[in-house]
Design a protein around this motif. Sequence first.
Motif, mmCIF file in Angstrom:
data_model
loop_
_atom_site.group_PDB
_atom_site.id
_atom_site.type_symbol
_atom_site.label_atom_id
_atom_site.label_comp_id
_atom_site.label_asym_id
_atom_site.label_seq_id
_atom_site.Cartn_x
_atom_site.Cartn_y
_atom_site.Cartn_z
ATOM 1 N N ARG A 22 -4.838 0.671 -3.154
ATOM 2 C CA ARG A 22 -4.277 1.059 -1.852
ATOM 3 C C ARG A 22 -5.361 0.845 -0.808
ATOM 4 O O ARG A 22 -6.518 1.170 -1.050
ATOM 5 C CB ARG A 22 -3.909 2.559 -1.857
ATOM 6 C CG ARG A 22 -2.712 2.955 -2.682
ATOM 7 C CD ARG A 22 -1.405 2.640 -2.016
ATOM 8 N NE ARG A 22 -1.281 3.051 -0.618
ATOM 9 C CZ ARG A 22 -0.770 4.220 -0.213
ATOM 10 N NH1 ARG A 22 -0.353 5.100 -1.099
ATOM 11 N NH2 ARG A 22 -0.665 4.498 1.066
ATOM 12 N N ASP A 23 -5.014 0.341 0.359
ATOM 13 C CA ASP A 23 -6.077 0.044 1.330
ATOM 14 C C ASP A 23 -6.850 1.289 1.758
ATOM 15 O O ASP A 23 -8.045 1.231 2.010
ATOM 16 C CB ASP A 23 -5.532 -0.740 2.535
ATOM 17 C CG ASP A 23 -4.632 0.081 3.433
ATOM 18 O OD1 ASP A 23 -4.161 1.155 3.017
ATOM 19 O OD2 ASP A 23 -4.392 -0.378 4.570
ATOM 20 N N ASP A 24 -6.177 2.453 1.780
ATOM 21 C CA ASP A 24 -6.837 3.696 2.197
ATOM 22 C C ASP A 24 -8.029 4.053 1.299
ATOM 23 O O ASP A 24 -8.949 4.728 1.726
ATOM 24 C CB ASP A 24 -5.853 4.875 2.122
ATOM 25 C CG ASP A 24 -4.505 4.525 2.695
ATOM 26 O OD1 ASP A 24 -4.131 5.132 3.691
ATOM 27 O OD2 ASP A 24 -3.839 3.623 2.141
HETATM 28 MG MG MG Z 1 -2.569 2.525 3.435
#
Ligand code: MG
Length: 283
Positions: A51-53
């Motif tokens: 996930r990019d987070d």
């Molecule tokens: Mg995200």
Amino acid sequence: MKTLKIAIQKSGRLNEKSVELLKNCGLNFENYKSSLISPVSNFPLEILFLRDDDIPEYVQDGIADLGIVGENVIQETEVEVNYLQRLGFGKCSLKIAVPNNNDIQSLADLNGKAIATTYPVILRKFLQEQGIQSDIRTISGSVEISPGLGLSDAICDLVSTGGTLKSNGLKPFADVMSSEAVLIGSKGTDGNHLVQELIQRIQSVLRAKETKYVVLNVRKDNLDAVIALLPGVKSPSVVPLAEADWVAVHTVIPERDFWDRISQLKQAGAQGIVVMPIEKIIL
Ligand code: MG
Ligand code: ATP
């Protein structure tokens, strides 16, 4: 030799371009949607799909040595990482937007208003710098519908074309930050020679993307005028043609002012202009 790890987005707006960039760097790997980790067969590197987070923290903690992620996510997570290279994709802006019909005219009008966002950290800093006190409502998604639901007076969200804002009766009001995908590294990785090698490959792919290879024919009388218009990597190659008065010129020109340059070349006497994409430029 220690195998490096690079974290990229598993699915979403940055996934495809990140995979494409790494493949263009000559890295061979399988891109199965189901796997979380994929070894590169021809470089000591593993690709983590996340996930990019989560990417900034993985890189900060050294679980991944490198990561590709939007600047907006890095700023929001407030991590300590090295910025290694801007990548030229995933461009967007974080903006405050307000409903089309409303009484918010200036930033000061946001005092006491509720602003919905998934970027509370960046928004809080921005409002502090501007000396504005708003009620920041942190939500996890679909921010653009919150004014319509009566949940907020304004929103702060990522915008690229503005289409989503428009279709929700909102208009951009203030720019908070602009963002693009960047390559980040854990502290200390920039000295690693494999990281340097990878950065150089990435830069050669990016340079190639910004330029086109151009071949054109010109009468010898007009050659100087044509050459004066060409920057080239060093200087253009001039090749004789079967017809004695004519030569072919080979060069690269920047994508940025491409059409202007082409019409100037035609005016200067260039003919039979052939334009080709470039795969890599190694300086
Ligand atoms: Mg995200
Ligand atoms: P994930 O499932 O990985 O958490 P996500 O839903 O948080 O994904 P995406 O919508 O895929 O994230 O966006 C990833 C990044 O793409 C953003 O953080 C931003 O840097 C960039 N981006 C570019 N254009 C836009 C846009 N119009 N809206 C949102 N993000 C954009």
